[in-house]
Design a protein around this motif. Sequence first.
Motif, PDB file in Angstrom:
ATOM      1  N   HIS A  18      50.999 -37.046 -43.451  1.00 46.70           N
ATOM      2  CA  HIS A  18      50.440 -36.051 -42.540  1.00 46.70           C
ATOM      3  C   HIS A  18      49.326 -36.783 -41.816  1.00 46.70           C
ATOM      4  O   HIS A  18      48.223 -36.945 -42.322  1.00 46.70           O
ATOM      5  CB  HIS A  18      49.910 -34.823 -43.271  1.00 46.70           C
ATOM      6  CG  HIS A  18      49.386 -33.760 -42.352  1.00 46.70           C
ATOM      7  ND1 HIS A  18      48.438 -32.833 -42.728  1.00 46.70           N
ATOM      8  CD2 HIS A  18      49.689 -33.479 -41.053  1.00 46.70           C
ATOM      9  CE1 HIS A  18      48.186 -32.020 -41.724  1.00 46.70           C
ATOM     10  NE2 HIS A  18      48.924 -32.407 -40.683  1.00 46.70           N
ATOM     11  N   CYS A  20      46.998 -37.874 -38.394  1.00 48.60           N
ATOM     12  CA  CYS A  20      46.401 -37.511 -37.101  1.00 48.60           C
ATOM     13  C   CYS A  20      46.363 -38.764 -36.234  1.00 48.60           C
ATOM     14  O   CYS A  20      45.819 -39.789 -36.639  1.00 48.60           O
ATOM     15  CB  CYS A  20      44.994 -36.976 -37.304  1.00 48.60           C
ATOM     16  SG  CYS A  20      44.167 -36.523 -35.757  1.00 48.60           S
ATOM     17  N   ALA A 120      54.315 -34.176 -33.188  1.00 50.24           N
ATOM     18  CA  ALA A 120      53.943 -33.153 -32.211  1.00 50.24           C
ATOM     19  C   ALA A 120      52.661 -33.528 -31.484  1.00 50.24           C
ATOM     20  O   ALA A 120      51.630 -33.791 -32.124  1.00 50.24           O
ATOM     21  CB  ALA A 120      53.770 -31.805 -32.909  1.00 50.24           C
ATOM     22  N   ASP A 121      52.723 -33.542 -30.163  1.00 47.17           N
ATOM     23  CA  ASP A 121      51.531 -33.686 -29.337  1.00 47.17           C
ATOM     24  C   ASP A 121      51.003 -32.272 -29.103  1.00 47.17           C
ATOM     25  O   ASP A 121      51.563 -31.503 -28.331  1.00 47.17           O
ATOM     26  CB  ASP A 121      51.872 -34.357 -28.003  1.00 47.17           C
ATOM     27  CG  ASP A 121      50.634 -34.564 -27.131  1.00 47.17           C
ATOM     28  OD1 ASP A 121      49.593 -33.934 -27.391  1.00 47.17           O
ATOM     29  OD2 ASP A 121      50.725 -35.358 -26.162  1.00 47.17           O
ATOM     30  N   VAL A 122      49.937 -31.924 -29.802  1.00 51.48           N
ATOM     31  CA  VAL A 122      49.424 -30.555 -29.768  1.00 51.48           C
ATOM     32  C   VAL A 122      48.068 -30.462 -29.070  1.00 51.48           C
ATOM     33  O   VAL A 122      47.269 -29.560 -29.333  1.00 51.48           O
ATOM     34  CB  VAL A 122      49.346 -29.974 -31.190  1.00 51.48           C
ATOM     35  CG1 VAL A 122      50.729 -29.600 -31.682  1.00 51.48           C
ATOM     36  CG2 VAL A 122      48.708 -30.962 -32.169  1.00 51.48           C
ATOM     37  N   GLU A 139      45.753 -26.965 -39.786  1.00 49.50           N
ATOM     38  CA  GLU A 139      46.006 -28.326 -40.258  1.00 49.50           C
ATOM     39  C   GLU A 139      45.743 -28.443 -41.758  1.00 49.50           C
ATOM     40  O   GLU A 139      46.493 -29.109 -42.485  1.00 49.50           O
ATOM     41  CB  GLU A 139      45.141 -29.333 -39.489  1.00 49.50           C
ATOM     42  CG  GLU A 139      45.504 -29.522 -38.014  1.00 49.50           C
ATOM     43  CD  GLU A 139      46.748 -30.387 -37.821  1.00 49.50           C
ATOM     44  OE1 GLU A 139      47.590 -30.476 -38.732  1.00 49.50           O
ATOM     45  OE2 GLU A 139      46.870 -30.975 -36.730  1.00 49.50           O
ATOM     46  N   ALA A 153      54.361 -34.852 -41.073  1.00 48.63           N
ATOM     47  CA  ALA A 153      54.057 -34.619 -39.665  1.00 48.63           C
ATOM     48  C   ALA A 153      53.070 -35.648 -39.134  1.00 48.63           C
ATOM     49  O   ALA A 153      52.207 -36.143 -39.864  1.00 48.63           O
ATOM     50  CB  ALA A 153      53.484 -33.218 -39.458  1.00 48.63           C
ATOM     51  N   CYS A 155      50.445 -35.598 -35.953  1.00 47.73           N
ATOM     52  CA  CYS A 155      49.848 -34.694 -34.974  1.00 47.73           C
ATOM     53  C   CYS A 155      49.075 -35.500 -33.937  1.00 47.73           C
ATOM     54  O   CYS A 155      48.139 -36.219 -34.288  1.00 47.73           O
ATOM     55  CB  CYS A 155      48.924 -33.703 -35.662  1.00 47.73           C
ATOM     56  SG  CYS A 155      49.689 -32.867 -37.075  1.00 47.73           S
ATOM     57  N   TYR A 157      46.696 -36.026 -30.522  1.00 43.85           N
ATOM     58  CA  TYR A 157      45.639 -35.409 -29.721  1.00 43.85           C
ATOM     59  C   TYR A 157      45.135 -36.415 -28.693  1.00 43.85           C
ATOM     60  O   TYR A 157      44.846 -37.562 -29.028  1.00 43.85           O
ATOM     61  CB  TYR A 157      44.467 -34.975 -30.608  1.00 43.85           C
ATOM     62  CG  TYR A 157      44.827 -33.920 -31.636  1.00 43.85           C
ATOM     63  CD1 TYR A 157      44.886 -32.573 -31.294  1.00 43.85           C
ATOM     64  CD2 TYR A 157      45.125 -34.279 -32.949  1.00 43.85           C
ATOM     65  CE1 TYR A 157      45.220 -31.613 -32.226  1.00 43.85           C
ATOM     66  CE2 TYR A 157      45.459 -33.320 -33.894  1.00 43.85           C
ATOM     67  CZ  TYR A 157      45.502 -31.990 -33.524  1.00 43.85           C
ATOM     68  OH  TYR A 157      45.837 -31.045 -34.463  1.00 43.85           O
ATOM     69  N   HIS A 174      43.250 -33.952 -42.161  1.00 45.93           N
ATOM     70  CA  HIS A 174      44.458 -34.711 -42.483  1.00 45.93           C
ATOM     71  C   HIS A 174      44.154 -35.719 -43.596  1.00 45.93           C
ATOM     72  O   HIS A 174      43.022 -36.184 -43.720  1.00 45.93           O
ATOM     73  CB  HIS A 174      44.945 -35.506 -41.262  1.00 45.93           C
ATOM     74  CG  HIS A 174      45.439 -34.675 -40.128  1.00 45.93           C
ATOM     75  ND1 HIS A 174      44.605 -33.908 -39.336  1.00 45.93           N
ATOM     76  CD2 HIS A 174      46.698 -34.515 -39.624  1.00 45.93           C
ATOM     77  CE1 HIS A 174      45.332 -33.305 -38.403  1.00 45.93           C
ATOM     78  NE2 HIS A 174      46.597 -33.652 -38.561  1.00 45.93           N
TER      79      HIS A 174
END
Length: 282
Positions: A18, A20, A120-122, A139, A153, A155, A157, A174
């Motif tokens: 997971h 970031c 995923a680009d969140v 998160e 995942a 993620c 940013y 994360h």
Amino acid sequence: MQKPTEQERGPAPRVRDHVCRGYRRPAEFVADAQEFLAEGLAAGERVLYVAPGDEAALTGQLREDDRCGEGLDSGAVQVASVDAAYPSGTVVDPAGQVAVYASATSEALAAGFTGLRVAADVTSLARTPAQVDAFARYEHLVDHFMAAHPMSAMCGYDVGELGGEVVAQLACMHPHANAGATPFHLHGHAQDGSAAALDGDLDLESRELWPLALERAGLRSSAGTIAIDAAGLGFVDHRSLFALADYAERHATTVVLRTRLTTPARLVELLDLPGVRVERAA
């Protein structure tokens, strides 16, 4: 106060999937996502790519990688537009969002895959203070789900758009992030049944981020205590212990910090913090 030696820190915590990823160019995230998803395909997982743009454009990005292209042809790769799924300004429901991925993980397993992997680009879900607050809570919550289920995942940013401080608020929830993105990680991959796990350093750089992360994590007591697996904690200062004591007082509980460090117990005694108890980590 000096920071501990490597021997005092103990072994580095195991990195979980997971992650970031703060980026400054969209192409950086696309390349990282291709690699991350390809690893999932090699492990027999269903993979999902979520990013801005229409599905045709997203499919084209993945086809630049032959491994992902093969996954698209076989049906192991799915794509979704974050713009279509979440209208501008959407504030996610943390528990509801976890339920969405729990369902998707179950569907992947039922279809014969070994799990679910998401890149995923969140960025668009973290543009306002309300969005950041909700997504940081999500998160941490989804990290607890991943600790017990076959989901992983990455993620993404956009640091240029959101700024380093905002990305740090999300990165600290994360188990792993870009080097320098956050001084600590408060996450769900505890090794001893604790309410959460804590890695990294709680120092001057953490003075505002740490209390905010604690509140967003929403740690609740069990049998009158909140246990934190801090075996991966490298340093903690008095400010951070005061923040723990404040959290314990406001939630009428005792926070148990399980760490390999020797200094926190001495500080707790010296500062007379009745809401904090330090135990030796295994």
